[in-house]
Design a protein around this motif. Structure first.
Motif, mmCIF file in Angstrom:
data_model
loop_
_atom_site.group_PDB
_atom_site.id
_atom_site.type_symbol
_atom_site.label_atom_id
_atom_site.label_comp_id
_atom_site.label_asym_id
_atom_site.label_seq_id
_atom_site.Cartn_x
_atom_site.Cartn_y
_atom_site.Cartn_z
ATOM 1 N N TYR A 83 101.581 40.844 44.251
ATOM 2 C CA TYR A 83 102.579 40.237 43.385
ATOM 3 C C TYR A 83 102.937 41.138 42.206
ATOM 4 C CZ TYR A 83 101.236 36.323 46.232
ATOM 5 O OH TYR A 83 100.976 35.523 47.307
ATOM 6 N N LEU A 84 101.963 41.863 41.703
ATOM 7 C CA LEU A 84 102.219 42.737 40.569
ATOM 8 C C LEU A 84 103.072 43.943 40.956
ATOM 9 C CD1 LEU A 84 98.706 42.597 38.905
ATOM 10 C CD2 LEU A 84 100.806 41.504 38.086
ATOM 11 N N LEU A 85 102.905 44.454 42.177
ATOM 12 C CA LEU A 85 103.700 45.602 42.624
ATOM 13 C C LEU A 85 105.197 45.305 42.567
ATOM 14 C CD1 LEU A 85 101.677 47.027 45.628
ATOM 15 C CD2 LEU A 85 102.333 48.260 43.563
ATOM 16 N N ASP A 86 105.576 44.071 42.862
ATOM 17 C CA ASP A 86 106.991 43.687 42.834
ATOM 18 C C ASP A 86 107.570 43.738 41.421
ATOM 19 O OD1 ASP A 86 107.116 43.262 45.540
ATOM 20 O OD2 ASP A 86 106.671 41.123 45.391
ATOM 21 N N ASN A 87 106.731 43.709 40.415
ATOM 22 C CA ASN A 87 107.185 43.632 39.027
ATOM 23 C C ASN A 87 106.861 44.875 38.213
ATOM 24 O OD1 ASN A 87 108.125 40.681 38.738
ATOM 25 N ND2 ASN A 87 106.204 40.548 39.858
ATOM 26 N N ALA A 88 106.415 45.930 38.869
ATOM 27 C CA ALA A 88 106.013 47.145 38.158
ATOM 28 C C ALA A 88 107.229 47.956 37.741
ATOM 29 C CB ALA A 88 105.109 47.996 39.034
ATOM 30 N N THR A 89 107.304 48.242 36.466
ATOM 31 C CA THR A 89 108.316 49.153 35.915
ATOM 32 C C THR A 89 107.625 50.043 34.893
ATOM 33 O OG1 THR A 89 108.939 47.586 34.173
ATOM 34 C CG2 THR A 89 110.221 47.500 36.221
ATOM 35 N N ALA A 90 108.200 51.179 34.635
ATOM 36 C CA ALA A 90 107.588 52.149 33.717
ATOM 37 C C ALA A 90 107.445 51.597 32.303
ATOM 38 C CB ALA A 90 108.398 53.437 33.693
ATOM 39 N N ASP A 91 108.299 50.661 31.914
ATOM 40 C CA ASP A 91 108.248 50.149 30.552
ATOM 41 C C ASP A 91 107.380 48.893 30.408
ATOM 42 O OD1 ASP A 91 110.069 48.680 32.031
ATOM 43 O OD2 ASP A 91 111.364 48.264 30.318
ATOM 44 N N ASN A 92 106.851 48.357 31.487
ATOM 45 C CA ASN A 92 105.983 47.191 31.408
ATOM 46 C C ASN A 92 104.531 47.652 31.530
ATOM 47 O OD1 ASN A 92 104.628 44.759 31.578
ATOM 48 N ND2 ASN A 92 106.221 43.788 32.816
ATOM 49 N N VAL A 93 103.977 48.096 30.408
ATOM 50 C CA VAL A 93 102.639 48.681 30.425
ATOM 51 C C VAL A 93 101.565 47.660 30.775
ATOM 52 C CG1 VAL A 93 103.159 50.607 28.890
ATOM 53 C CG2 VAL A 93 102.390 48.454 27.916
ATOM 54 N N GLU A 94 101.799 46.404 30.486
ATOM 55 C CA GLU A 94 100.800 45.389 30.819
ATOM 56 C C GLU A 94 100.653 45.254 32.333
ATOM 57 O OE1 GLU A 94 99.488 40.851 29.652
ATOM 58 O OE2 GLU A 94 101.408 41.612 28.944
ATOM 59 N N VAL A 95 101.773 45.262 33.056
ATOM 60 C CA VAL A 95 101.720 45.186 34.517
ATOM 61 C C VAL A 95 101.098 46.468 35.077
ATOM 62 C CG1 VAL A 95 103.103 45.083 36.637
ATOM 63 C CG2 VAL A 95 103.610 43.536 34.749
ATOM 64 N N LEU A 96 101.460 47.613 34.520
ATOM 65 C CA LEU A 96 100.860 48.872 34.974
ATOM 66 C C LEU A 96 99.347 48.860 34.765
ATOM 67 C CD1 LEU A 96 103.466 51.469 33.662
ATOM 68 C CD2 LEU A 96 103.195 50.610 35.988
ATOM 69 N N TYR A 97 98.925 48.327 33.629
ATOM 70 C CA TYR A 97 97.488 48.208 33.356
ATOM 71 C C TYR A 97 96.822 47.312 34.392
ATOM 72 C CZ TYR A 97 93.422 45.725 31.601
ATOM 73 O OH TYR A 97 92.203 45.108 31.513
#
Length: 188
Positions: free
Chosen positions: A83-97
């Protein structure tokens, strides 16, 4: 299907890419005869979960992130990744974390863990800095064999080449661990 990051190696992609320029993974539209794509499985999981929770399908896009965050918080890292992969963007550091930490918890050797945590850590996300410090410490400990604190001794059963390579890797990983732990302390 479009990705912001390659699901295979984590490389940042443009919407027009059909293949990842770094690893060659096919990220563009797939033919209907392909049964190897992770996306249909992911969509099926999202729909099933949303139906089970009685969430209207029109809120599916917002719900995938919320669901990924909830699964991450419940320490269901493998499920959260979908689910997180669908929402990963370079500017969303919380999702990247969360992505990087999930990979780290599943297998700290996974290169995606280091890549994603490093992106978030270098943007100043303190939790990612701490996690990256932990990851590098785990890698250092893996190479911390008996006798590394002194000169080479054949009684430990290692070849001189292995000993020197382990000592060098261990030193590098300890320095990186210290760098990111200190960075987190200074920013936290």
């Amino acid at each position: 299907m479009k990705y912001k990051f390659c699901p295979n190696c984590g490389y940042k992609l443009e919407d027009s890419f059909v293949y990842c320029p770094k690893c060659g993974y096919k990220v563009g539209e797939l033919s209907t005869d392909s049964h190897l794509s992770p996306e249909p499985i992911r969509e099926q999981r999202v729909e099933n979960t949303i139906e089970e929770q009685n969430i209207p399908l029109q809120t599916k896009k917002e719900s995938t992130l919320d669901l990924g965050v909830r699964l991450f918080q419940e320490e269901k890292y493998e499920q959260a990744l979908s689910y997180l992969l669908d929402n990963a963007t370079a500017d969303n550091v919380e999702v990247l974390y969360m992505l990087g930490y999930s990979y780290f918890q599943l297998d700290f050797h996974d290169p995606n863990a280091e890549k994603l945590l490093k992106i978030a850590a270098d943007q100043g996300f303190v939790l990612a800095q701490k996690a990256l410090g932990q990851l590098y410490y785990a890698l250092a400990e893996e190479f911390n064999v008996e006798g590394l604190d002194g000169p080479y001794n054949p009684r430990y059963g290692y070849s001189p080449e292995f000993y020197e390579a382990a000592k060098e890797k261990c030193s590098i990983y300890y320095k990186l661990a210290l760098k990111y732990v200190n960075m987190a302390k200074n920013n936290g």
